[in-house]
Motif scaffolding. Sequence first.
Motif, PDB file in Angstrom:
ATOM      1  N   ASP A 185      -6.408   4.083  -3.716  1.00 12.13           N
ATOM      2  CA  ASP A 185      -5.838   3.255  -2.658  1.00 12.13           C
ATOM      3  C   ASP A 185      -6.292   3.756  -1.284  1.00 12.13           C
ATOM      4  O   ASP A 185      -7.476   4.084  -1.105  1.00 12.13           O
ATOM      5  CB  ASP A 185      -4.314   3.210  -2.765  1.00 12.13           C
ATOM      6  CG  ASP A 185      -3.732   1.952  -2.125  1.00 12.13           C
ATOM      7  OD1 ASP A 185      -3.283   2.041  -0.963  1.00 12.13           O
ATOM      8  OD2 ASP A 185      -3.731   0.890  -2.766  1.00 12.13           O
ATOM      9  N   ASN A 233       1.930   1.738  -3.534  1.00 11.97           N
ATOM     10  CA  ASN A 233       0.831   2.272  -4.337  1.00 11.97           C
ATOM     11  C   ASN A 233       0.603   3.759  -4.075  1.00 11.97           C
ATOM     12  O   ASN A 233       0.396   4.545  -5.012  1.00 11.97           O
ATOM     13  CB  ASN A 233      -0.456   1.497  -4.046  1.00 11.97           C
ATOM     14  CG  ASN A 233      -0.398   0.051  -4.513  1.00 11.97           C
ATOM     15  OD1 ASN A 233       0.455  -0.305  -5.331  1.00 11.97           O
ATOM     16  ND2 ASN A 233      -1.278  -0.786  -3.997  1.00 11.97           N
ATOM     17  N   HIS A 255       0.829  -1.209   0.000  1.00 13.97           N
ATOM     18  CA  HIS A 255       0.000   0.000   0.000  1.00 13.97           C
ATOM     19  C   HIS A 255       0.865   1.260   0.000  1.00 13.97           C
ATOM     20  O   HIS A 255       0.496   2.257  -0.628  1.00 13.97           O
ATOM     21  CB  HIS A 255      -0.950  -0.013   1.201  1.00 13.97           C
ATOM     22  CG  HIS A 255      -2.137  -0.899   0.997  1.00 13.97           C
ATOM     23  ND1 HIS A 255      -3.172  -0.576   0.140  1.00 13.97           N
ATOM     24  CD2 HIS A 255      -2.446  -2.110   1.521  1.00 13.97           C
ATOM     25  CE1 HIS A 255      -4.080  -1.537   0.156  1.00 13.97           C
ATOM     26  NE2 HIS A 255      -3.658  -2.482   0.980  1.00 13.97           N
TER      27      HIS A 255
END
Length: 255
Positions: free
Chosen positions: A209, A185, A182
């Motif tokens: 995200d 991202n 994450h």
Amino acid sequence: MIGLMGFAKRGKIMQSSSHQKFTVPQKFFGHFYVAAVAWTTVLLVTTWTYAYNMVPFTSQSTEDSHIISVWRSVFLLLLMEVQVLRRLFETLYVFNYSSSARLHIFGYLTGYFFYTLAPISLCYNHAHEVYKFSVNGVAEILVKGNTTSVQEFYLLEFLSPFLKLGWLQWTGAAIFFWGWIHQRNCHKILGSLRKNRTQNDSYMIPYGDWFELVSSPHFLAEIVIYVGFVVASGGADLTVWLLLGFTVSNLTFAA
């Protein structure tokens, strides 16, 4: 608090300040990631070599708690290596820092301080014995001109001790990679907001995200990453808890 905010300012916040004494370009972030990769690699290689050579690889010996503890340190350092390599790559190729973006020298030095102590915190319990092993190994090479103490290398034997780690290590690794993915991202999203280094400094709102959930998801993801370190360490190492505590306090304040 106002004084601390002055030290914490960087990027667009620093640009809005008229006090830019004792600052460096924000692209200097890359400096302590270079140092982090170099230092983590040294610790990883020496600790892994020590773990590999400390005893023969037998099913009985690898059950020894001390041996497993050393391999757990290798495992944690391996995770840190994955983290700092990605952060260095992002600094060089994902983020297009504005030429006017600045970073307070205190924050710059704090980065060096953190990435010096963070990797060693993961192997602190065995740092002294690894150091002695490394010094003796170098001395042996200088005196004998060879490395007679190093066992013949077999890839499977080199990696097999990781399979003997407990469920906490693999759960911690899963948490680590959850945060790692994450953060990657979110950093990719942030990097895409400025397509080139000459683009203006106007603020653009990121979407996607974890940006749909919180305002600073890249910081939240970093905290998740260090929670993964604590779980993977088994939760018994004070130094890893201190590492998490510093990360949480630092990033919460920065956010």
